[in-house]
Structure formats: structure tokens, C-alpha cells
Design a protein around this motif. Sequence first.
Motif, PDB file in Angstrom:
ATOM      1  N   THR A   6     -42.566  50.941  -4.883  1.00 49.23           N
ATOM      2  CA  THR A   6     -41.182  51.385  -4.863  1.00 49.23           C
ATOM      3  C   THR A   6     -40.324  50.284  -4.262  1.00 49.23           C
ATOM      4  OG1 THR A   6     -41.965  53.630  -4.414  1.00 49.23           O
ATOM      5  CG2 THR A   6     -39.636  53.217  -4.052  1.00 49.23           C
ATOM      6  N   ASP A   7     -39.156  50.051  -4.850  1.00 51.11           N
ATOM      7  CA  ASP A   7     -38.199  49.112  -4.268  1.00 51.11           C
ATOM      8  C   ASP A   7     -37.227  49.882  -3.389  1.00 51.11           C
ATOM      9  OD1 ASP A   7     -39.423  47.108  -5.693  1.00 51.11           O
ATOM     10  OD2 ASP A   7     -37.871  46.985  -7.241  1.00 51.11           O
ATOM     11  N   LEU A   8     -37.049  49.397  -2.164  1.00 57.14           N
ATOM     12  CA  LEU A   8     -36.127  50.037  -1.227  1.00 57.14           C
ATOM     13  C   LEU A   8     -34.921  49.148  -0.993  1.00 57.14           C
ATOM     14  CD1 LEU A   8     -38.558  51.476   1.486  1.00 57.14           C
ATOM     15  CD2 LEU A   8     -37.671  52.584  -0.562  1.00 57.14           C
ATOM     16  N   THR A   9     -33.778  49.766  -0.785  1.00 51.76           N
ATOM     17  CA  THR A   9     -32.544  49.068  -0.481  1.00 51.76           C
ATOM     18  C   THR A   9     -32.138  49.369   0.961  1.00 51.76           C
ATOM     19  OG1 THR A   9     -31.250  50.910  -1.335  1.00 51.76           O
ATOM     20  CG2 THR A   9     -31.769  49.133  -2.891  1.00 51.76           C
ATOM     21  N   GLN A  45     -28.229  38.782  -1.146  1.00 52.48           N
ATOM     22  CA  GLN A  45     -28.622  37.490  -1.716  1.00 52.48           C
ATOM     23  C   GLN A  45     -29.744  37.639  -2.746  1.00 52.48           C
ATOM     24  OE1 GLN A  45     -29.735  35.238   1.737  1.00 52.48           O
ATOM     25  NE2 GLN A  45     -27.626  34.954   2.401  1.00 52.48           N
ATOM     26  N   GLY A  46     -30.120  38.865  -3.053  1.00 52.06           N
ATOM     27  CA  GLY A  46     -31.109  39.098  -4.092  1.00 52.06           C
ATOM     28  C   GLY A  46     -32.502  39.464  -3.602  1.00 52.06           C
ATOM     29  N   LEU A  47     -32.685  39.606  -2.285  1.00 53.39           N
ATOM     30  CA  LEU A  47     -34.009  39.964  -1.767  1.00 53.39           C
ATOM     31  C   LEU A  47     -34.340  41.406  -2.131  1.00 53.39           C
ATOM     32  CD1 LEU A  47     -36.315  38.669  -0.058  1.00 53.39           C
ATOM     33  CD2 LEU A  47     -35.387  39.950   1.875  1.00 53.39           C
ATOM     34  N   VAL A  48     -35.560  41.597  -2.632  1.00 53.27           N
ATOM     35  CA  VAL A  48     -36.064  42.917  -3.010  1.00 53.27           C
ATOM     36  C   VAL A  48     -37.202  43.273  -2.058  1.00 53.27           C
ATOM     37  CG1 VAL A  48     -37.192  44.240  -4.853  1.00 53.27           C
ATOM     38  CG2 VAL A  48     -35.462  42.515  -5.426  1.00 53.27           C
ATOM     39  N   PHE A  49     -37.213  44.494  -1.573  1.00 46.93           N
ATOM     40  CA  PHE A  49     -38.293  44.993  -0.724  1.00 46.93           C
ATOM     41  C   PHE A  49     -39.140  45.938  -1.566  1.00 46.93           C
ATOM     42  CE2 PHE A  49     -34.936  43.841   2.188  1.00 46.93           C
ATOM     43  CZ  PHE A  49     -35.615  43.223   3.229  1.00 46.93           C
ATOM     44  N   THR A  50     -40.325  45.491  -1.958  1.00 42.63           N
ATOM     45  CA  THR A  50     -41.239  46.317  -2.738  1.00 42.63           C
ATOM     46  C   THR A  50     -42.294  46.874  -1.803  1.00 42.63           C
ATOM     47  OG1 THR A  50     -40.849  44.992  -4.706  1.00 42.63           O
ATOM     48  CG2 THR A  50     -42.846  46.348  -4.675  1.00 42.63           C
ATOM     49  N   VAL A  51     -42.383  48.195  -1.767  1.00 42.98           N
ATOM     50  CA  VAL A  51     -43.246  48.887  -0.823  1.00 42.98           C
ATOM     51  C   VAL A  51     -44.396  49.546  -1.557  1.00 42.98           C
ATOM     52  CG1 VAL A  51     -43.313  50.684   0.952  1.00 42.98           C
ATOM     53  CG2 VAL A  51     -41.245  49.312   0.649  1.00 42.98           C
ATOM     54  N   ALA A  52     -45.593  49.423  -0.974  1.00 43.98           N
ATOM     55  CA  ALA A  52     -46.788  50.093  -1.506  1.00 43.98           C
ATOM     56  C   ALA A  52     -47.016  51.366  -0.700  1.00 43.98           C
ATOM     57  CB  ALA A  52     -47.998  49.172  -1.391  1.00 43.98           C
ATOM     58  N   HIS A  53     -46.948  52.509  -1.393  1.00 45.95           N
ATOM     59  CA  HIS A  53     -47.188  53.812  -0.760  1.00 45.95           C
ATOM     60  C   HIS A  53     -48.520  54.372  -1.247  1.00 45.95           C
ATOM     61  CE1 HIS A  53     -42.704  53.749  -0.518  1.00 45.95           C
ATOM     62  NE2 HIS A  53     -42.971  54.241   0.665  1.00 45.95           N
ATOM     63  N   ASP A  54     -49.235  55.020  -0.337  1.00 46.84           N
ATOM     64  CA  ASP A  54     -50.448  55.730  -0.746  1.00 46.84           C
ATOM     65  C   ASP A  54     -50.055  57.100  -1.286  1.00 46.84           C
ATOM     66  OD1 ASP A  54     -49.993  57.422   1.446  1.00 46.84           O
ATOM     67  OD2 ASP A  54     -51.761  56.753   2.550  1.00 46.84           O
TER      68      ASP A  54
END
Length: 152
Positions: A6-9, A45-54
Motif C-alpha cells: 500500500t502507498d501511504l501519503t 518532491q515525489g517520494l512514495v512510501f510503499t508499505v508491506a502489511h501482513d
Amino acid sequence: MKLTMTDLTPDDPALVTDVGPLIRTLRPGLDADGFLEFATAAHRQGLVFTVAHDPAGRCLGVASHRVLATSRGRLLFVDDLVTAPAARSAGVGARLFDELRERGRRAGCVRIELDTGTGNHGAQRFYHAQRMNIAALHYAVELDLTDPESLR
């Protein structure tokens, strides 16, 4: 292990509650307020936070990344990739890296690049296992913005 990416903002509360503490395991000098300030500015600036969830919804890892146009070609630059300490060596980092590979391909990137500390041997072993090569040395100099001599 089944993971959901999931990408978080910065406006998502989970960025502060789940991602912030995880990123701060790599960046211990960054407090909670500093993390949110960084995340907000970097997201612009375009940074994406992609999170791995169980499957239970727990955040087990995060990769922060951005696409950059460089003279070496379009690349996916990974700012941070971190797995929760309790989930290390369970494939979470490898799964995140696979996700980054796919996103890089879809974005037309010719490669993935990242920096890691010279003393972070565990990360270095992981990146070698992901078939990454040491392609450059990254140099840095600290700037004291209050001392004009340091800006030369």
C-alpha cells in the motif's frame, strides 16, 4: 507470507503511527515531528512510501522511493528500505524489493539505485542477494549554514 503493498501519503495517520517508527529505526536522530515534516516535504518532491502489511494489517516493512531523470537514464531511487525488527529474515524486504523492481519497470526506469551506510553490513548482504552491484561511492560534506567558510 502473504503481504499487501500500500502507498501511504502524509495525510494518512498510518504514516505517523506505523511508518514513522520504522523509518526512525534507520534514522534515530529523526523524531516524530521531524519525520512528519520530512515526509510531507519529500512527498511533494515525489517520494512514495510503499508499505508491506501482513494479513492482520500490521506494517512489516516500508520502502520510500522516487523516480528520477538523470544523465544516466531514468531510475528508481530508494531512499529507505526497512523491515520491522521482528519480521527480519522472513522475506519482507525481498518482497518489497520485488515490488520496487516491478514499479521501476512500469515507470520506464533502467535501474534501481540506493545508498547504504558503509557500516550497515546486514543491508549490504541483502542488496548483494538482490543482485545489486556497488556502482559508485557517495561522498558528502556537512554544511554549517551559520559559517560562511563551510559553504566554499
